[in-house]
Design an enzyme around this catalytic site. Structure first.
Site, PDB file in Angstrom:
ATOM      1  N   ILE A 137       0.815  -1.213   0.000  1.00 18.59           N
ATOM      2  CA  ILE A 137       0.000   0.000   0.000  1.00 18.59           C
ATOM      3  C   ILE A 137       0.853   1.270   0.000  1.00 18.59           C
ATOM      4  CG2 ILE A 137      -0.226   0.341   2.513  1.00 18.59           C
ATOM      5  CD1 ILE A 137      -3.272   0.640   2.017  1.00 18.59           C
ATOM      6  N   HIS A 197       5.881 -11.975   5.674  1.00 15.10           N
ATOM      7  CA  HIS A 197       5.782 -11.437   4.313  1.00 15.10           C
ATOM      8  C   HIS A 197       7.180 -11.234   3.760  1.00 15.10           C
ATOM      9  CE1 HIS A 197       5.516  -8.206   7.300  1.00 15.10           C
ATOM     10  NE2 HIS A 197       6.167  -7.431   6.462  1.00 15.10           N
ATOM     11  N   HIS A 256       9.053  -9.019   0.999  1.00 14.13           N
ATOM     12  CA  HIS A 256       8.926  -7.863   0.113  1.00 14.13           C
ATOM     13  C   HIS A 256       9.690  -8.170  -1.172  1.00 14.13           C
ATOM     14  CE1 HIS A 256       7.824  -4.853   3.366  1.00 14.13           C
ATOM     15  NE2 HIS A 256       8.422  -5.760   4.120  1.00 14.13           N
TER      16      HIS A 256
HETATM   17  P1  5GP Z   1       7.182  -4.715   7.515  1.00 11.57           P
HETATM   18  O1  5GP Z   1       7.722  -3.422   8.066  1.00 11.57           O
HETATM   19  O2  5GP Z   1       6.331  -5.441   8.519  1.00 11.57           O
HETATM   20  O3  5GP Z   1       8.255  -5.567   6.915  1.00 11.57           O
HETATM   21  O4  5GP Z   1       6.275  -4.313   6.273  1.00 11.57           O
HETATM   22  C1  5GP Z   1       4.898  -4.151   6.343  1.00 11.57           C
HETATM   23  C2  5GP Z   1       4.442  -3.639   4.990  1.00 11.57           C
HETATM   24  O5  5GP Z   1       3.043  -3.776   4.922  1.00 11.57           O
HETATM   25  C3  5GP Z   1       4.771  -2.172   4.751  1.00 11.57           C
HETATM   26  O6  5GP Z   1       5.582  -2.049   3.578  1.00 11.57           O
HETATM   27  C4  5GP Z   1       3.395  -1.509   4.575  1.00 11.57           C
HETATM   28  O7  5GP Z   1       3.375  -0.493   3.598  1.00 11.57           O
HETATM   29  C5  5GP Z   1       2.517  -2.678   4.190  1.00 11.57           C
HETATM   30  N1  5GP Z   1       1.123  -2.558   4.578  1.00 11.57           N
HETATM   31  C6  5GP Z   1       0.651  -2.179   5.798  1.00 11.57           C
HETATM   32  N2  5GP Z   1      -0.696  -2.177   5.795  1.00 11.57           N
HETATM   33  C7  5GP Z   1      -1.072  -2.585   4.556  1.00 11.57           C
HETATM   34  C8  5GP Z   1      -2.350  -2.791   3.946  1.00 11.57           C
HETATM   35  O8  5GP Z   1      -3.413  -2.609   4.544  1.00 11.57           O
HETATM   36  N3  5GP Z   1      -2.354  -3.195   2.647  1.00 11.57           N
HETATM   37  C9  5GP Z   1      -1.198  -3.408   1.953  1.00 11.57           C
HETATM   38  N4  5GP Z   1      -1.326  -3.808   0.695  1.00 11.57           N
HETATM   39  N5  5GP Z   1       0.016  -3.226   2.493  1.00 11.57           N
HETATM   40  C10 5GP Z   1       0.078  -2.810   3.784  1.00 11.57           C
END
Ligand code: 5GP
Length: 128
Positions: free
Chosen positions: A36, A109, A111
């Protein structure tokens, strides 16, 4: 130590269809969708459908079927995005686990970043 999965996390809600997503690919055990808040021209997240917090959790407890599906999906998404080095100039895959890695969503997840030169591997800040 047991892994504590919070089924109210945002990706659990996406998997239950409570929150919309822009799906890139879906398989029996995995889902890939656009981030997002993209940090590169192409930024896709790949998650397993099972309730796993981190990669180490997944590696320890997922079935062979889930693991092979997930690994193949990550590769297939890169191919689908057209960014693999045989087609384009490449991509980066990354997964955060826990507070030092600034994991925001406690559901595994990977990336996938691509579409621009991504610089060196990691930039460690002096402060959080
Ligand atoms: P982390 O910091 O946990 O590795 O990454 C979490 C990712 O999830 C971030 O890049 C953030 O932009 C994404 N994200 C958070 N909320 C949502 C959402 O509701 N939808 C989508 N598609 N991505 C999200």
């Amino acid at each position: 130590m047991a892994y504590d999965y919070d089924d109210q996390n945002i990706f659990a809600k996406i998997l239950r269809g409570e929150i919309p997503n822009k799906t890139v690919m879906e398989t029996e055990h995995s889902l890939a969708f656009e981030d997002i808040n993209p940090q590169a021209p192409q930024h896709v997240l790949v998650i397993p459908k099972g309730a796993y917090v981190t990669f180490d959790h997944f590696a320890a407890e997922a079935s062979d079927a889930e693991i092979s599906d997930y690994v193949r999906t990550v590769g297939e998404v890169a191919r689908k995005l057209g960014v693999t080095p045989d087609m384009a100039s490449g991509y980066r895959m990354l997964t955060n686990a826990g507070p030092d890695a600034h994991q925001e969503v406690p559901h595994l997840h990977v990336h996938i970043f691509a579409g621009a030169f991504l610089g060196r591997m990691i930039d460690v800040p002096k402060q959080r």
